[in-house]
Scaffold this motif. Structure first.
Motif, PDB file in Angstrom:
ATOM      1  N   MET A   1      69.285  21.561  48.136  1.00 50.87           N
ATOM      2  CA  MET A   1      70.699  21.752  48.136  1.00 50.87           C
ATOM      3  C   MET A   1      71.034  23.234  48.369  1.00 50.87           C
ATOM      4  SD  MET A   1      73.627  20.871  45.265  1.00 50.87           S
ATOM      5  CE  MET A   1      72.647  19.648  44.522  1.00 50.87           C
ATOM      6  N   VAL A   2      70.312  24.115  47.708  1.00 52.67           N
ATOM      7  CA  VAL A   2      70.574  25.550  47.868  1.00 52.67           C
ATOM      8  C   VAL A   2      70.289  25.979  49.305  1.00 52.67           C
ATOM      9  CG1 VAL A   2      69.897  27.864  47.127  1.00 52.67           C
ATOM     10  CG2 VAL A   2      70.141  26.042  45.451  1.00 52.67           C
ATOM     11  N   TYR A   3      69.226  25.459  49.888  1.00 44.98           N
ATOM     12  CA  TYR A   3      68.899  25.786  51.278  1.00 44.98           C
ATOM     13  C   TYR A   3      70.050  25.395  52.203  1.00 44.98           C
ATOM     14  CZ  TYR A   3      66.434  25.905  55.720  1.00 44.98           C
ATOM     15  OH  TYR A   3      66.068  26.180  57.009  1.00 44.98           O
ATOM     16  N   SER A   4      70.632  24.240  51.967  1.00 49.00           N
ATOM     17  CA  SER A   4      71.757  23.777  52.771  1.00 49.00           C
ATOM     18  C   SER A   4      72.956  24.716  52.633  1.00 49.00           C
ATOM     19  CB  SER A   4      72.141  22.359  52.349  1.00 49.00           C
ATOM     20  OG  SER A   4      73.256  21.916  53.070  1.00 49.00           O
ATOM     21  N   ILE A   5      73.239  25.158  51.414  1.00 49.48           N
ATOM     22  CA  ILE A   5      74.342  26.087  51.182  1.00 49.48           C
ATOM     23  C   ILE A   5      74.092  27.406  51.908  1.00 49.48           C
ATOM     24  CG2 ILE A   5      75.531  27.462  49.422  1.00 49.48           C
ATOM     25  CD1 ILE A   5      75.003  25.090  47.489  1.00 49.48           C
ATOM     26  N   VAL A   6      72.871  27.913  51.806  1.00 46.01           N
ATOM     27  CA  VAL A   6      72.515  29.185  52.454  1.00 46.01           C
ATOM     28  C   VAL A   6      72.641  29.068  53.964  1.00 46.01           C
ATOM     29  CG1 VAL A   6      70.586  30.761  52.915  1.00 46.01           C
ATOM     30  CG2 VAL A   6      71.077  30.018  50.565  1.00 46.01           C
ATOM     31  N   GLU A   7      72.108  28.013  54.535  1.00 47.11           N
ATOM     32  CA  GLU A   7      72.149  27.862  55.990  1.00 47.11           C
ATOM     33  C   GLU A   7      73.572  27.654  56.502  1.00 47.11           C
ATOM     34  OE1 GLU A   7      69.682  28.407  58.215  1.00 47.11           O
ATOM     35  OE2 GLU A   7      68.602  29.075  56.445  1.00 47.11           O
ATOM     36  N   THR A   8      74.389  26.952  55.757  1.00 53.00           N
ATOM     37  CA  THR A   8      75.786  26.762  56.150  1.00 53.00           C
ATOM     38  C   THR A   8      76.548  28.076  56.060  1.00 53.00           C
ATOM     39  OG1 THR A   8      75.676  24.497  55.316  1.00 53.00           O
ATOM     40  CG2 THR A   8      77.849  25.368  55.776  1.00 53.00           C
ATOM     41  N   ALA A   9      76.238  28.878  55.057  1.00 47.72           N
ATOM     42  CA  ALA A   9      76.865  30.195  54.942  1.00 47.72           C
ATOM     43  C   ALA A   9      76.468  31.075  56.131  1.00 47.72           C
ATOM     44  CB  ALA A   9      76.463  30.857  53.630  1.00 47.72           C
ATOM     45  N   LYS A  10      75.203  31.043  56.507  1.00 51.08           N
ATOM     46  CA  LYS A  10      74.743  31.816  57.669  1.00 51.08           C
ATOM     47  C   LYS A  10      75.466  31.369  58.931  1.00 51.08           C
ATOM     48  CE  LYS A  10      69.930  32.583  56.313  1.00 51.08           C
ATOM     49  NZ  LYS A  10      68.548  32.226  56.719  1.00 51.08           N
ATOM     50  N   ALA A  11      75.597  30.052  59.104  1.00 51.90           N
ATOM     51  CA  ALA A  11      76.242  29.507  60.295  1.00 51.90           C
ATOM     52  C   ALA A  11      77.715  29.892  60.379  1.00 51.90           C
ATOM     53  CB  ALA A  11      76.095  27.984  60.318  1.00 51.90           C
ATOM     54  N   ASN A  12      78.307  30.204  59.237  1.00 51.66           N
ATOM     55  CA  ASN A  12      79.715  30.601  59.194  1.00 51.66           C
ATOM     56  C   ASN A  12      79.881  32.109  59.077  1.00 51.66           C
ATOM     57  OD1 ASN A  12      81.699  28.160  59.031  1.00 51.66           O
ATOM     58  ND2 ASN A  12      79.836  27.556  57.966  1.00 51.66           N
ATOM     59  N   ASN A  13      78.803  32.835  59.375  1.00 47.67           N
ATOM     60  CA  ASN A  13      78.810  34.298  59.434  1.00 47.67           C
ATOM     61  C   ASN A  13      79.230  34.946  58.116  1.00 47.67           C
ATOM     62  OD1 ASN A  13      78.155  36.517  61.018  1.00 47.67           O
ATOM     63  ND2 ASN A  13      80.297  36.922  61.471  1.00 47.67           N
ATOM     64  N   LEU A  14      78.701  34.414  57.019  1.00 44.02           N
ATOM     65  CA  LEU A  14      78.994  34.976  55.708  1.00 44.02           C
ATOM     66  C   LEU A  14      77.834  35.829  55.221  1.00 44.02           C
ATOM     67  CD1 LEU A  14      80.506  31.907  53.831  1.00 44.02           C
ATOM     68  CD2 LEU A  14      81.724  33.730  54.997  1.00 44.02           C
ATOM     69  N   ASN A  15      78.133  36.740  54.337  1.00 49.21           N
ATOM     70  CA  ASN A  15      77.113  37.478  53.608  1.00 49.21           C
ATOM     71  C   ASN A  15      76.606  36.505  52.551  1.00 49.21           C
ATOM     72  OD1 ASN A  15      75.941  38.930  51.416  1.00 49.21           O
ATOM     73  ND2 ASN A  15      76.885  40.800  52.186  1.00 49.21           N
TER      74      ASN A  15
END
Length: 57
Positions: A1-15
């Motif tokens: 679940m955490v991996y999914s959150i991290v990858e989605t944040a990256k895809a949305n150009n977030l820190n």
């Protein structure tokens, strides 16, 4: 679940680190069980995220 959150944040150009800090510090105080629509403000694509969650262009 955490991996999914991290990858989605990256895809949305977030820190990613600051986004996780925001989630982990703010979500415990949100009564999203009573009002699930409150979670929309915490999604990585939300325009309501604070500026410190976004990467500097």
């Amino acid at each position: 679940m955490v991996y999914s959150i991290v990858e989605t944040a990256k895809a949305n150009n977030l820190n990613v680190f600051m986004y996780l800090v925001h989630l982990l510090s703010q979500l415990p105080g949100v009564d999203f069980k009573a009002d699930p629509s409150l979670l929309a403000d915490f999604m990585p694509w939300s325009e309501k995220l604070p500026d410190y969650c976004r990467k500097v262009k």
